[in-house]
Design a protein around this motif. Structure first.
Motif, short mmCIF file in Angstrom:
data_model
loop_
_atom_site.label_atom_id
_atom_site.label_comp_id
_atom_site.label_asym_id
_atom_site.label_seq_id
_atom_site.Cartn_x
_atom_site.Cartn_y
_atom_site.Cartn_z
N ASP A 282 0.81 -1.22 0.00
CA ASP A 282 0.00 0.00 0.00
C ASP A 282 0.84 1.27 0.00
N ASP A 283 2.14 1.14 -0.21
CA ASP A 283 3.02 2.31 -0.21
C ASP A 283 3.67 2.45 -1.58
N PRO A 284 3.19 3.36 -2.43
CA PRO A 284 3.74 3.49 -3.78
C PRO A 284 5.18 3.97 -3.82
N ARG A 285 5.71 4.43 -2.69
CA ARG A 285 7.10 4.88 -2.65
C ARG A 285 8.08 3.72 -2.57
N ILE A 286 7.56 2.51 -2.27
CA ILE A 286 8.40 1.33 -2.14
C ILE A 286 8.07 0.36 -3.27
N PHE A 287 9.08 0.00 -4.05
CA PHE A 287 8.93 -0.95 -5.16
C PHE A 287 9.62 -2.24 -4.74
N THR A 288 8.89 -3.36 -4.82
CA THR A 288 9.44 -4.64 -4.42
C THR A 288 9.66 -5.52 -5.64
N LEU A 289 10.90 -5.96 -5.83
CA LEU A 289 11.26 -6.88 -6.90
C LEU A 289 11.69 -8.20 -6.27
N SER A 290 11.05 -9.30 -6.68
CA SER A 290 11.40 -10.61 -6.16
C SER A 290 11.67 -11.57 -7.31
N VAL A 291 12.89 -12.11 -7.36
CA VAL A 291 13.26 -13.14 -8.33
C VAL A 291 13.48 -14.41 -7.52
N HIS A 292 12.64 -15.41 -7.73
CA HIS A 292 12.62 -16.56 -6.83
C HIS A 292 12.26 -17.84 -7.58
N CYS A 293 12.41 -18.97 -6.90
CA CYS A 293 12.00 -20.26 -7.44
C CYS A 293 10.49 -20.41 -7.26
N GLU A 294 9.79 -20.69 -8.35
CA GLU A 294 8.33 -20.74 -8.29
C GLU A 294 7.82 -21.87 -7.39
N ASP A 295 8.42 -23.04 -7.51
CA ASP A 295 7.96 -24.20 -6.76
C ASP A 295 8.75 -24.32 -5.46
N ASN A 296 8.48 -23.39 -4.54
CA ASN A 296 9.21 -23.35 -3.27
C ASN A 296 8.38 -22.54 -2.28
N PHE A 297 8.83 -22.51 -1.03
CA PHE A 297 8.17 -21.74 0.02
C PHE A 297 8.19 -20.25 -0.33
N PRO A 298 7.12 -19.51 -0.04
CA PRO A 298 5.84 -19.95 0.52
C PRO A 298 4.92 -20.55 -0.55
N THR A 299 4.07 -21.44 -0.13
CA THR A 299 3.15 -22.07 -1.09
C THR A 299 2.22 -21.03 -1.69
N LYS A 301 1.87 -17.40 -2.68
CA LYS A 301 2.71 -16.24 -2.94
C LYS A 301 1.93 -14.93 -2.77
N ALA A 302 2.65 -13.88 -2.38
CA ALA A 302 2.08 -12.53 -2.37
C ALA A 302 2.29 -11.92 -3.76
N ILE A 303 1.89 -10.67 -3.91
CA ILE A 303 2.07 -9.97 -5.19
C ILE A 303 3.06 -8.83 -4.97
N SER A 304 4.26 -8.99 -5.50
CA SER A 304 5.26 -7.93 -5.43
C SER A 304 5.00 -6.92 -6.54
N SER A 305 5.71 -5.80 -6.50
CA SER A 305 5.61 -4.84 -7.60
C SER A 305 6.05 -5.51 -8.90
N ARG A 306 7.06 -6.36 -8.81
CA ARG A 306 7.48 -7.17 -9.96
C ARG A 306 7.97 -8.52 -9.43
N ASP A 307 7.36 -9.59 -9.91
CA ASP A 307 7.75 -10.96 -9.55
C ASP A 307 8.33 -11.67 -10.76
N VAL A 308 9.43 -12.36 -10.57
CA VAL A 308 10.01 -13.21 -11.61
C VAL A 308 10.12 -14.61 -11.00
N ALA A 309 9.19 -15.49 -11.36
CA ALA A 309 9.15 -16.84 -10.82
C ALA A 309 9.88 -17.79 -11.76
N LEU A 310 10.90 -18.45 -11.25
CA LEU A 310 11.75 -19.31 -12.08
C LEU A 310 11.45 -20.78 -11.82
#
Length: 416
Positions: A282-299, A301-310
């Motif tokens: 809820d804070d547009p001043r913070i951009f979250t980028l997550s590059v992670h393994c898709e088939d892994n914890f947490p089961t 997933k949340a929604i980051s500003s940009r998600d790259v699921a590998l």
């Protein structure tokens, strides 16, 4: 596994972007000078009481001669600015003939590195999966390698985070329940670590260290913690060995004090930074980028500003190509004034909780990619070790320390 004996050659072969180093170094020097003046003003008036402008709430770690231990310094205030240390034998500031303070800036003696003795304080039950001793082991390895030098470029937070700082990202009831040992059994089980007073101290110290790392990065251009990256902690509960979300707390703090207008959190841990994404959504001043393994914890997933699921099994080249594209797009889109970088090494091919196939060389290239890209764009970057799991503690420490070795090389070659 590839040995780490040729880090400089590997780095140079893949990253040749040093054309603007002098310009970037001058930029950070000017920024540090402005911050120094502001820090001196803030230090003179804390809590309505006059304080000597040369005294600070943060102190460098120094070895006690003969004892081989490090000083543990008490809190001396809550300055909302970066710490600037003197490297004299007495830990004192110098005063010139006109009565003005003369103080060295962070970075004058090398890449600022942050450590707190409480990082590894709690003793885990036998067989527990969380590698609590790794943080102290990282600290000792960096001293042995000459990357961290007590009394020069090692810093330790001298106060714990305030309630105001913690509740900017977490519910007051949750913070109180954790600190007082009043969490129910289900909540303790979810966070994955047995509660103890030592765990409270360790958790608060880690947040303090993450905050200090960001402050030092803003002053010096780059700083690296020896812990940090508790990205699974949510607003009202802990999860996955994470209790208080140090990244979200720090991002909100630097924004609240007006240090920057926008923050980018780059999370390259193998697990998605679900707690960070949720808290900062809820804070547009913070951009979250997550590059992670898709088939892994947490089961779930949340929604980051940009998600790259590998997919599982992703190797060096594909991983670095996708990471670079996502990083550059995020930097260009958000235009941050500060980057908080979670450099989890659980992406490694031998990590027990991983799933990707990143080699030692791939880790070297990744750290160089992220740090060099940020520095080349004139953006301060604060880096944290993130996750990593291996029964071979020495191997795990070596992977984590790649971050500090590459950061030192870029810091020194950039003349930050």
């Amino acid at each position: 596994q590839r040995p780490l004996t040729n880090q400089s050659r590997l780095f140079a072969a893949d990253h040749q972007r040093y054309q603007n180093r002098r310009r970037v170094g001058a930029m950070f020097a000017a920024r540090a000078s402005r911050a120094l003046a502001a820090a001196a003003t803030a230090a003179a008036h804390v809590g309505g009481r006059h304080r000597p402008a040369c005294k600070s709430a943060m102190q460098p770690i120094r070895r006690v001669r003969g004892g081989g231990s490090t000083t543990v310094l008490a809190a001396s205030g809550e300055l909302p600015m970066p710490y600037y240390s003197s490297s004299s034998a007495q830990d004192s500031d110098t005063v010139d003939g006109q009565g003005q303070c003369s103080r060295l800036r962070p970075g004058d003696h090398g890449l600022p590195i942050i450590y707190h003795p409480a990082y590894s304080k709690p003793i885990m039950p036998p067989g527990h999966r969380f590698p609590m001793p790794v943080f102290a082991a990282i600290y000792h390895r960096l001293i042995k390698d000459g990357v961290a030098v007590p009394g020069k470029n090692l810093f330790q937070p001298a106060r714990m985070p305030s309630a105001e700082e913690l509740t900017a990202a977490h519910c007051q009831d949750y913070v109180d329940a954790f600190c007082m040992g009043a969490l129910d059994a289900a909540s303790v089980r979810k966070m994955g670590l047995p509660w103890s007073p030592e765990l409270v101290e360790r958790t608060l110290a880690e947040v303090a260290g993450t905050i200090l790392t960001a402050d030092l990065a803003l002053a010096a251009g780059m700083a690296v913690n020896t812990a940090g990256g508790t990205h699974h902690a949510h607003r009202a509960h802990g999860s996955g060995f994470c209790i208080l979300n140090d990244l979200a707390i720090t991002a909100k703090r630097v924004l609240a004090r007006g240090a920057v207008e926008r923050v980018l959190i780059v999370d390259l841990d193998v697990h998605q930074g679900d707690g960070t994404a949720s808290i900062c959504a809820d804070d547009p001043r913070i951009f979250t980028l997550s590059v992670h393994c898709e088939d892994n914890f947490p089961t779930k997933k949340a929604i980051s500003s940009r998600d790259v699921a590998l997919p599982k099994g992703t190797g060096d080249d594909e991983y670095l190509k996708l990471t670079e594209a996502a990083l550059r797009e995020s930097l260009e889109e958000h235009k941050p004034g500060l980057v908080l970088y979670d450099a989890g090494v659980d992406v490694h091919e031998l990590d027990s909780l991983g799933g990707l196939q990143i080699t030692d060389e791939g880790l070297i290239r990744r750290e160089a990619l992220v740090l060099d890209t940020c520095v080349g764009m004139g953006i301060p970057v604060a880096a944290y070790v993130g996750g990593g799991y291996d029964k071979d503690l020495d191997a795990l420490v070596r992977r984590h320390c790649i971050l500090h070795h590459v950061a030192r090389e870029i810091f020194e070659s950039s003349k930050l």
